[in-house]
Design a protein around this motif. Structure first.
Motif, PDB file in Angstrom:
ATOM      1  N   UNK A  60       0.805  -1.214   0.000  1.00  0.00           N
ATOM      2  CA  UNK A  60       0.000   0.000   0.000  1.00  0.00           C
ATOM      3  C   UNK A  60       0.843   1.271   0.000  1.00  0.00           C
ATOM      4  N   UNK A  61       2.132   1.129   0.280  1.00  0.00           N
ATOM      5  CA  UNK A  61       3.026   2.284   0.277  1.00  0.00           C
ATOM      6  C   UNK A  61       4.314   1.894  -0.435  1.00  0.00           C
ATOM      7  N   UNK A  62       4.414   2.255  -1.692  1.00  0.00           N
ATOM      8  CA  UNK A  62       5.527   1.808  -2.527  1.00  0.00           C
ATOM      9  C   UNK A  62       6.870   2.368  -2.066  1.00  0.00           C
ATOM     10  N   UNK A  63       6.848   3.369  -1.186  1.00  0.00           N
ATOM     11  CA  UNK A  63       8.100   3.949  -0.702  1.00  0.00           C
ATOM     12  C   UNK A  63       8.580   3.307   0.602  1.00  0.00           C
ATOM     13  N   UNK A 138       5.457  -5.747 -13.906  1.00  0.00           N
ATOM     14  CA  UNK A 138       6.478  -4.744 -14.243  1.00  0.00           C
ATOM     15  C   UNK A 138       6.973  -3.959 -13.025  1.00  0.00           C
ATOM     16  N   UNK A 139       6.694  -4.446 -11.828  1.00  0.00           N
ATOM     17  CA  UNK A 139       7.196  -3.794 -10.620  1.00  0.00           C
ATOM     18  C   UNK A 139       7.964  -4.811  -9.788  1.00  0.00           C
ATOM     19  N   UNK A 140       9.015  -4.336  -9.132  1.00  0.00           N
ATOM     20  CA  UNK A 140       9.760  -5.194  -8.213  1.00  0.00           C
ATOM     21  C   UNK A 140       9.085  -5.124  -6.854  1.00  0.00           C
ATOM     22  N   UNK A 141       8.621  -6.277  -6.372  1.00  0.00           N
ATOM     23  CA  UNK A 141       7.853  -6.296  -5.127  1.00  0.00           C
ATOM     24  C   UNK A 141       8.668  -6.811  -3.943  1.00  0.00           C
ATOM     25  N   UNK A 142       9.810  -7.452  -4.229  1.00  0.00           N
ATOM     26  CA  UNK A 142      10.630  -7.990  -3.138  1.00  0.00           C
ATOM     27  C   UNK A 142      12.007  -8.348  -3.691  1.00  0.00           C
ATOM     28  N   UNK A 143      12.933  -8.644  -2.788  1.00  0.00           N
ATOM     29  CA  UNK A 143      14.289  -9.040  -3.191  1.00  0.00           C
ATOM     30  C   UNK A 143      14.748 -10.169  -2.284  1.00  0.00           C
ATOM     31  N   UNK A 144      15.109 -11.292  -2.901  1.00  0.00           N
ATOM     32  CA  UNK A 144      15.623 -12.445  -2.168  1.00  0.00           C
ATOM     33  C   UNK A 144      17.135 -12.324  -2.027  1.00  0.00           C
ATOM     34  N   UNK A 145      17.633 -12.415  -0.797  1.00  0.00           N
ATOM     35  CA  UNK A 145      19.069 -12.336  -0.519  1.00  0.00           C
ATOM     36  C   UNK A 145      19.613 -13.738  -0.250  1.00  0.00           C
TER      37      UNK A 145
END
Length: 253
Positions: A60-63, A138-145
């Motif tokens: 809900x808050x892309x920032x 077309x949006x990055x929603x998460x990043x796997x480390x």
């Protein structure tokens, strides 16, 4: 058979059920965190990977970002450090949408690139990191480390990186399914509520010989003046006897 071939064979055998587990989000997953926790658990078992974590973007808050899952306390702390320091490979992958594979964090270029994050990673014994962005619509929603060691070129097996990418893609399907299900549930709830309101309007219009518009206005005014949700008021009218409640029938008909 060399060790790399053994690893490849093992990954290929284990990957299909893992992908199904990640893509098949259902009642057990109230939100995205369930899928992302399973992603960290599965990817932690890949050859060469020592710890895992996921940073996700608030729906809900892309920032705003948060640590959605971690395989252990250390990886969770390193992910949180990126958010606090506002730097690191995970945040870069979220911003660019590009995969960062097998980075040697003890190299001078990365020390200058993330001058505050790198020392923390090295102090925990992780000299290498791979970050895989999860992209949806077309949006990055998460990043796997993937935290690991980097002792020479391509220290993390290529099969592990490709398997982690496949797992991440499957997790995106699971997350997308959950979002779609929440949307359907919201529509169903709105439709059910609307039907109930129409039924209550008709009941009151018949009971007191009001017009439909008068019935609705009185429902809305009563709910507002008594600080009551319209849905709760409607349910009390539909479920309660006509001789009780705020709009009870005063004489038998």
């Amino acid at each position: 058979m060399c060790d790399e071939s053994i690893h490849q064979q093992s990954i290929h055998q284990q990957l299909p059920p893992v992908l199904l587990d990640l893509a098949d989000a259902g009642p057990r997953d109230r939100d995205n965190s369930g899928v992302l926790r399973r992603l960290t658990d599965h990817s932690r078992k890949l050859p060469g990977v020592e710890a895992t974590a996921v940073i996700s973007v608030d729906e809900h808050n892309k920032n705003a970002c948060t640590v959605a899952a971690a395989s252990d306390h250390t990886s969770g702390q390193l992910a949180q450090a990126q958010l606090e320091l506002n730097e690191g490979p995970g945040l870069e992958a979220l911003r660019t949408g590009r995969r960062l594979a097998d980075l040697p964090l003890d190299g001078p270029s990365f020390r200058s690139r993330w001058p505050r994050f790198v020392p923390r990673s090295l102090s925990e014994g992780f000299t290498g990191i791979t970050v895989i962005p999860l992209r949806h619509e077309h949006r990055t929603i998460a990043a796997l480390h993937l935290h690991h060691q980097h002792c020479g070129h391509h220290a993390l097996p290529g099969e592990s990186v490709r398997a982690a990418q496949a797992m991440s893609d499957a997790a995106v399907i699971g997350v997308a399914h959950l979002r779609q299900q929440r949307y359907v549930d919201q529509l169903q709830s709105a439709l059910t509520s609307r039907i109930a309101i129409e039924q209550a309007k008709g009941m009151l219009a018949e009971r007191f010989e009001w017009t439909i518009d008068q019935a609705f206005e009185l429902l809305r005014s009563y709910a507002r003046s008594h600080n009551t949700r319209l849905h709760d008021l409607v349910r009390s009218i539909l479920d309660g006897p006509p001789t009780e409640g705020p709009f009870r029938r005063t004489s038998p008909r």
